[in-house]
Design an enzyme around this catalytic site. Structure first.
Site, PDB file in Angstrom:
ATOM      1  N   LYS A 310       0.815  -1.226   0.000  1.00 49.02           N
ATOM      2  CA  LYS A 310       0.000   0.000   0.000  1.00 49.02           C
ATOM      3  C   LYS A 310       0.845   1.271   0.000  1.00 49.02           C
ATOM      4  CE  LYS A 310      -4.307  -1.643   2.059  1.00 49.02           C
ATOM      5  NZ  LYS A 310      -5.329  -1.439   3.085  1.00 49.02           N
ATOM      6  N   ASP A 347     -10.008   3.208   1.737  1.00 50.31           N
ATOM      7  CA  ASP A 347     -10.222   2.688   3.094  1.00 50.31           C
ATOM      8  C   ASP A 347     -10.945   3.721   3.951  1.00 50.31           C
ATOM      9  OD1 ASP A 347      -9.211   0.139   2.843  1.00 50.31           O
ATOM     10  OD2 ASP A 347      -7.147   0.724   3.325  1.00 50.31           O
TER      11      ASP A 347
END
Ligand code: NAP
Length: 521
Positions: A310, A347
């Protein structure tokens, strides 16, 4: 699709008329093989009989003949691969050719012969076989993906109807090599190509898009005839292989490990529901270099990025939005029409959306447990919406750093009782798997809403305690669905079918929990 091929059908028409998936059938006895064929032929009318798995292949052929006569819609391949070439047949070359010739007489319209056996045979013997049956000339490399063009050039010296080149992928990049090979050579020759092995999984779907005449599927996850095979059921129901064509958009989730990711289930559900000509795959990248090479080499339209990439992916993107830059982590990549790679972080949407369905975030007091990637997305996302955020982390220095960056606060565990939180969010892995671990003690769990990012199990110990106290709960699956829904919207511009996605992932998690409870054989 009814397809009763005879030797009079010009072989060059075969690729267009064949189903996209061939079910590979194995078994020790003809009865085993045929009972599977009987139960699966209706949904899988293209079958490969692995005659080399049988102790007595010639004795089995009359039974296969009867089966094929009773199922005239079935297209069948007879294969009798030699031990030296990755099969189980130990007889002579002459008996191998005899089995294939008789398999054709029994109704197998196509027969598969390895290049090695073909090169050792007389040209007239091969020509005789091909005069009756469609010939698939095959080559298997059980170690690597290499010299694909040279291999095909060698194979082309033997006249055949299909050239099947199967290699082994040890990296994602090997799939790129296979796709390029199929695309560059597939317009002149009828090719079947794919990569074996866990790393080659994506090629089993994408090869059809790149020009392979068809792909192979297993009877089930346990009954594979080659490493990395996907079951025909998953190829059809999850990956919708029958719809994959040259313009199908490719999406995927990339990480290490990736085997247990539920993203393919949830995203393929959404693509199917919204009628998007797209397929979503799990890509196991063991290194960042391999991941980048794959992203550059395969026309991926969108990617979900998961651990451990990420952060690392950021420097390889052409642009990211301000929100993602602030969080310092990207979980969503889209390839723009200009070919450039753009990064987003969904997210935060996965955290914000479920909370705002329960209370107003503006002014809400929120406790975030953890200071890792998911906590960062939660803290920045909630701060942006006007929440007051406190961070508690095992390593307090990390909590302090995040608090400084996001203009949030830290809190000591001993002080938790001093604040009446509206929401407590667990952004640590505590509670994952079949544990009864809980990130807080029962008496510390005081809030209007408790949100656990952990989604496997669906009902964590933290959520059970909260529920018992009459506190509203947000299970991690909601975040999982909402972050995926936002990804879907970024990629397709369509609203995501969140309810269907939630249903699909809940069923998958229940199935997984049931499978875990089953005693191992
Ligand atoms: P991460 O970057 O590795 O961060 C993990 C955090 O948890 C760190 O702050 C770490 O503290 C803390 N931690 C780890 N083990 C702990 C323990 N035994 N006791 C107390 N604290 C502990 O991981 P992440 O990506 O943020 O993911 C965190 C969790 O959220 C995972 O369970 C992940 O599956 C889940 N998640 C769910 C979704 C969803 O869609 N539902 C999305 C993203 C993540 P230190 O700083 O002291 O190491």
């Amino acid at each position: 699709m009814a397809l009763a091929l005879s030797s009079t059908v010009a072989p060059r028409f075969l690729p267009m008329r064949l189903p996209k998936v061939c079910l590979a059938l194995s078994g020790d006895t003809a009865e085993d093989m045929l009972s599977t064929a009987e139960s699966m032929a209706r949904d899988n009318p293209f079958l490969e009989f692995r005659l080399d798995y049988l102790k007595h292949p010639l004795a089995a052929l009359p039974k296969i003949h009867r089966f094929l006569e009773a199922h005239p819609y079935v297209t069948a391949i007879g294969t009798c691969r030699r031990v030296d070439n990755g099969g189980k047949f130990k007889g002579s070359l002459a008996s191998q050719l005899e089995v294939l010739t008789k398999a054709n007489a029994a109704g197998c319209q196509l027969v598969d012969l390895e290049l090695e056996s073909a090169l050792k045979s007389k040209a007239e013997a091969i020509a005789r076989l091909r005069s009756r049956a469609g010939l698939i000339l095959s080559f298997h490399d059980f170690r690597a993906t290499r010299n694909l063009d040279e291999t095909l050039d060698k194979m082309l010296k033997v006249p055949a109807d299909f050239y099947k080149v199967v290699s082994t992928a040890t990296t994602l990049s090997d799939n790129v090599a296979m796709m390029k090979f199929l695309q560059s050579r597939g317009d002149k020759h009828a090719l079947i190509g794919l990569c074996m092995g866990e790393q080659g999984l994506i090629s089993r779907v994408l090869s059809v898009r790149a020009g392979s005449a068809f792909t192979f599927g297993a009877v089930s996850a346990d009954l594979k005839t080659a490493p990395g095979q996907i079951s025909t059921r998953d190829l059809r129901s999850i990956y919708r292989i029958d719809q994959v064509d040259a313009v199908t958009r490719i999406y995927g989730v990339v990480g290490d490990p990736i085997e247990h990711s539920l993203s393919p289930i949830i995203m393929n559900t959404a693509l199917r529901r919204e009628n998007v000509n797209g397929v979503y795959l799990a890509l196991h990248a063991k290194t960042l270099k391999d991941l980048i090479h794959c992203v550059r080499g395969i026309p991926l339209h969108g990617l979900s990025i998961t651990m451990p990439y990420k952060q690392a992916i950021l420097s390889h993107l052409d642009n990211t939005d301000a929100h993602t830059t602030k969080i310092g982590a990207c979980n969503t990549v889209v390839r723009g029409q200009d070919g450039k790679l753009y990064g987003f972080n969904t997210d935060a949407a996965g955290v914000v959306r479920p909370i705002e369905q329960r209370l107003s975030i503006e002014g809400a007091k929120v406790l975030v447990l953890g200071a890792g990637g998911a906590a960062r997305a939660a803290v920045f996302g909630l701060q942006e919406r006007g929440a007051e955020v406190w961070i508690l982390n095992r390593t307090s220095a990390k909590a302090q750093k995040l608090a400084r960056q996001a203009k949030a606060r830290t809190i000591k565990r001993a002080d938790l009782r001093k604040i009446a939180f509206d929401v407590i969010i667990n952004a640590t892995p505590v509670g994952m798997g079949n544990t009864r671990d809980c990130p807080l003690k029962d008496e510390e769990i005081q809030a209007r809403v408790v949100f656990d990012m952990v989604y496997d199990p669906v009902e964590t110990h933290l959520l059970q305690v909260a529920r018992a106290k009459g506190i509203a709960v947000i299970p991690g699956v909601e975040m999982f669905v909402q972050q995926a829904a936002r990804q879907f919207e970024i990629w397709t511009g369509k609203p995501a079918p969140a309810d269907d996605m939630l249903r699909a992932v809940t069923i998958a998690l229940q199935d997984r929990a049931t499978a875990q409870k089953q005693p191992k054989a």
